[in-house]
Design a protein around this motif. Sequence first.
Motif, mmCIF file in Angstrom:
data_model
loop_
_atom_site.group_PDB
_atom_site.id
_atom_site.type_symbol
_atom_site.label_atom_id
_atom_site.label_comp_id
_atom_site.label_asym_id
_atom_site.label_seq_id
_atom_site.Cartn_x
_atom_site.Cartn_y
_atom_site.Cartn_z
ATOM 1 N N MET A 56 0.830 -1.206 0.000
ATOM 2 C CA MET A 56 0.000 0.000 0.000
ATOM 3 C C MET A 56 0.868 1.261 0.000
ATOM 4 O O MET A 56 0.568 2.228 -0.702
ATOM 5 N N VAL A 57 1.952 1.251 0.769
ATOM 6 C CA VAL A 57 2.841 2.415 0.798
ATOM 7 C C VAL A 57 3.528 2.580 -0.558
ATOM 8 O O VAL A 57 3.661 3.697 -1.064
ATOM 9 N N LEU A 58 3.955 1.477 -1.163
ATOM 10 C CA LEU A 58 4.556 1.559 -2.496
ATOM 11 C C LEU A 58 3.553 2.098 -3.514
ATOM 12 O O LEU A 58 3.904 2.899 -4.390
ATOM 13 N N PHE A 59 2.294 1.667 -3.414
ATOM 14 C CA PHE A 59 1.250 2.183 -4.296
ATOM 15 C C PHE A 59 1.113 3.696 -4.132
ATOM 16 O O PHE A 59 1.052 4.443 -5.111
ATOM 17 N N CYS A 60 1.073 4.152 -2.892
ATOM 18 C CA CYS A 60 0.920 5.581 -2.629
ATOM 19 C C CYS A 60 2.104 6.376 -3.184
ATOM 20 O O CYS A 60 1.916 7.442 -3.788
ATOM 21 N N LEU A 61 3.314 5.867 -2.981
ATOM 22 C CA LEU A 61 4.495 6.573 -3.478
ATOM 23 C C LEU A 61 4.519 6.619 -5.001
ATOM 24 O O LEU A 61 4.870 7.644 -5.592
ATOM 25 N N ASP A 71 8.434 10.956 -12.031
ATOM 26 C CA ASP A 71 9.680 10.575 -12.677
ATOM 27 C C ASP A 71 10.468 9.546 -11.871
ATOM 28 O O ASP A 71 11.512 9.085 -12.294
ATOM 29 N N THR A 72 9.960 9.168 -10.700
ATOM 30 C CA THR A 72 10.627 8.212 -9.817
ATOM 31 C C THR A 72 9.735 6.996 -9.606
ATOM 32 O O THR A 72 8.538 7.130 -9.387
ATOM 33 N N SER A 73 10.344 5.822 -9.669
ATOM 34 C CA SER A 73 9.622 4.582 -9.389
ATOM 35 C C SER A 73 10.220 3.952 -8.134
ATOM 36 O O SER A 73 11.437 3.745 -8.058
ATOM 37 N N TYR A 74 9.381 3.668 -7.162
ATOM 38 C CA TYR A 74 9.842 3.125 -5.883
ATOM 39 C C TYR A 74 9.664 1.617 -5.838
ATOM 40 O O TYR A 74 8.676 1.085 -6.346
ATOM 41 N N CYS A 130 2.184 11.454 0.667
ATOM 42 C CA CYS A 130 1.603 10.603 -0.381
ATOM 43 C C CYS A 130 0.468 9.749 0.179
ATOM 44 O O CYS A 130 -0.558 9.554 -0.487
ATOM 45 N N ILE A 131 0.632 9.242 1.399
ATOM 46 C CA ILE A 131 -0.418 8.438 2.024
ATOM 47 C C ILE A 131 -1.662 9.299 2.276
ATOM 48 O O ILE A 131 -2.797 8.865 2.028
ATOM 49 N N LYS A 132 -1.468 10.529 2.744
ATOM 50 C CA LYS A 132 -2.609 11.426 2.975
ATOM 51 C C LYS A 132 -3.330 11.743 1.680
ATOM 52 O O LYS A 132 -4.566 11.793 1.645
ATOM 53 N N ALA A 133 -2.570 11.942 0.593
ATOM 54 C CA ALA A 133 -3.193 12.210 -0.709
ATOM 55 C C ALA A 133 -3.999 11.004 -1.174
ATOM 56 O O ALA A 133 -5.085 11.152 -1.744
ATOM 57 N N ALA A 134 -3.492 9.802 -0.918
ATOM 58 C CA ALA A 134 -4.206 8.581 -1.309
ATOM 59 C C ALA A 134 -5.484 8.422 -0.493
ATOM 60 O O ALA A 134 -6.521 8.026 -1.030
ATOM 61 N N ASP A 155 -11.583 -0.627 2.366
ATOM 62 C CA ASP A 155 -10.595 -1.517 3.000
ATOM 63 C C ASP A 155 -9.178 -0.968 2.830
ATOM 64 O O ASP A 155 -8.370 -1.021 3.761
ATOM 65 N N ALA A 156 -8.859 -0.446 1.657
ATOM 66 C CA ALA A 156 -7.527 0.116 1.425
ATOM 67 C C ALA A 156 -7.303 1.351 2.291
ATOM 68 O O ALA A 156 -6.217 1.544 2.850
#
Length: 99
Positions: free
Chosen positions: A32-37, A44-47, A63-67, A76-77
């Motif tokens: 979930m954190v990777l999805f948010c990032l 331009d960055t892939s985590y 990023c988590i707050k934006a998600a 659930d997410a």
Amino acid sequence: MTADIVTFPKAYRKTTPIGKVINLYTEEEIEMVLFCLNIFGKHDTSYTKEDLRVADPCYTIDCIKAAKDSYLLSHDAKAILSYIMQNVKEVMPSKGGSI
């Protein structure tokens, strides 16, 4: 005759946190954190999993707050993201003075 002695508490200085740490316990939380990032972060960055240790926690939290505020995620997410946000801790300086 004894006098009552009034003791005053010592004045404590509040220490300011030097950063934040995000505790991730399951693969689901990591994904979930990777999805948010990757979705809500810089495009331009892939985590990857290896990048999570060096990622800026404040940027990750943004990023988590934006998600959480978006309409892309299910209930659930968003519950998983809320649990992750509850596990964010502030890092305080050590008593010895060194970090």
